[in-house]
Design a protein around this motif. Structure first.
Motif, PDB file in Angstrom:
ATOM      1  N   ILE A 179      49.830  47.122  39.432  1.00 60.35           N
ATOM      2  CA  ILE A 179      49.440  46.929  38.046  1.00 60.35           C
ATOM      3  C   ILE A 179      49.825  45.497  37.691  1.00 60.35           C
ATOM      4  N   GLU A 180      48.879  44.767  37.126  1.00 58.50           N
ATOM      5  CA  GLU A 180      49.126  43.375  36.718  1.00 58.50           C
ATOM      6  C   GLU A 180      49.224  43.353  35.195  1.00 58.50           C
ATOM      7  N   LEU A 181      50.395  43.040  34.679  1.00 56.56           N
ATOM      8  CA  LEU A 181      50.550  42.911  33.232  1.00 56.56           C
ATOM      9  C   LEU A 181      50.268  41.461  32.862  1.00 56.56           C
ATOM     10  N   ASN A 219      42.742  46.257  44.581  1.00 55.59           N
ATOM     11  CA  ASN A 219      43.939  45.417  44.710  1.00 55.59           C
ATOM     12  C   ASN A 219      44.882  45.615  43.539  1.00 55.59           C
ATOM     13  N   HIS A 220      44.331  45.603  42.312  1.00 52.79           N
ATOM     14  CA  HIS A 220      45.166  45.885  41.137  1.00 52.79           C
ATOM     15  C   HIS A 220      44.314  46.233  39.928  1.00 52.79           C
ATOM     16  N   VAL A 221      44.971  46.823  38.959  1.00 51.35           N
ATOM     17  CA  VAL A 221      44.406  47.047  37.628  1.00 51.35           C
ATOM     18  C   VAL A 221      45.223  46.165  36.692  1.00 51.35           C
ATOM     19  N   ALA A 222      44.530  45.368  35.865  1.00 52.13           N
ATOM     20  CA  ALA A 222      45.241  44.447  34.973  1.00 52.13           C
ATOM     21  C   ALA A 222      45.224  44.984  33.549  1.00 52.13           C
ATOM     22  N   ILE A 223      46.375  44.905  32.909  1.00 51.05           N
ATOM     23  CA  ILE A 223      46.530  45.377  31.540  1.00 51.05           C
ATOM     24  C   ILE A 223      47.001  44.208  30.684  1.00 51.05           C
ATOM     25  N   ILE A 230      35.253  42.671  36.336  1.00 50.98           N
ATOM     26  CA  ILE A 230      35.604  42.899  37.737  1.00 50.98           C
ATOM     27  C   ILE A 230      36.088  41.591  38.357  1.00 50.98           C
ATOM     28  N   GLU A 231      37.272  41.620  38.935  1.00 54.79           N
ATOM     29  CA  GLU A 231      37.770  40.496  39.715  1.00 54.79           C
ATOM     30  C   GLU A 231      37.567  40.818  41.182  1.00 54.79           C
ATOM     31  N   LEU A 232      37.039  39.852  41.919  1.00 52.96           N
ATOM     32  CA  LEU A 232      36.957  39.995  43.373  1.00 52.96           C
ATOM     33  C   LEU A 232      37.956  39.025  43.986  1.00 52.96           C
ATOM     34  N   HIS A 288      42.280  45.389  31.076  1.00 47.15           N
ATOM     35  CA  HIS A 288      41.506  44.154  30.958  1.00 47.15           C
ATOM     36  C   HIS A 288      40.524  43.980  32.111  1.00 47.15           C
ATOM     37  N   HIS A 289      40.969  44.213  33.337  1.00 45.48           N
ATOM     38  CA  HIS A 289      40.044  44.126  34.473  1.00 45.48           C
ATOM     39  C   HIS A 289      40.582  44.941  35.649  1.00 45.48           C
ATOM     40  N   VAL A 290      39.685  45.199  36.595  1.00 45.23           N
ATOM     41  CA  VAL A 290      40.108  45.784  37.864  1.00 45.23           C
ATOM     42  C   VAL A 290      39.742  44.797  38.963  1.00 45.23           C
TER      43      VAL A 290
HETATM   44 CO    CO Z   1      43.790  40.170  38.256  1.00 45.33          CO
END
Ligand code: CO
Length: 136
Positions: free
Chosen positions: A55-57, A6-10, A131-133, A80-82
């Motif tokens: 991408i989630e900032l 869904n996204h990669v968070a930075i 990991i975020e679900l 930070h998480h995927v």
């Molecule tokens: Co997230």
């Protein structure tokens, strides 16, 4: 069963500067959202929409931001998480728990930044990756 990414968070120290990197500095013309404060989550978010994912900032918000420690260790920011999509978050959680994985916090789904239920799996079980679900 894990679904799509869904996204990669930075995590970033300055979300306006980070958004600008995606909007124009290095990544010409990416579709970048406005910054949205998420007081329930202790972060301000910007989403960069790509064709196949986001991408989630994340910038810390408030005193008890869950990303404050991460940024202390990584002052210039970092992944930070995927987030993976699942069809049924409670079924996914119970399956992971049965196999010995650790869920952060209370273990109950929270409503995430997209208004959908999410849980976070502890990085120790996933090669150091938080990991975020998200139920979609
Ligand atoms: Co997230």
């Amino acid at each position: 069963m894990l679904g799509r990414l869904n996204h990669v968070a930075i995590a970033v120290p300055d979300i306006a500067a980070a958004a600008e990197i995606y909007r124009s500095t290095f990544v010409m013309g990416a579709k970048v959202s406005e910054a949205v404060p998420q007081p329930d989550h202790g972060v301000t978010t910007v989403f960069v929409e790509l064709e196949n994912t986001k991408i989630e900032l994340l910038e810390p918000l408030g005193d008890k931001s869950p990303i404050a420690n991460f940024l202390k260790k990584n002052p210039s920011g970092g992944i930070h998480h995927v987030c993976y999509e699942v069809e049924d978050i409670l079924a996914a959680r119970d399956q992971m728990l049965a196999k010995g994985a650790t869920i952060t916090g209370t273990g109950e789904p929270k409503i995430g930044a997209h208004g959908k239920p999410v849980i976070f799996m502890h990085p120790k079980d996933f090669n150091g990756t938080l990991i975020e679900l998200e139920q979609v």
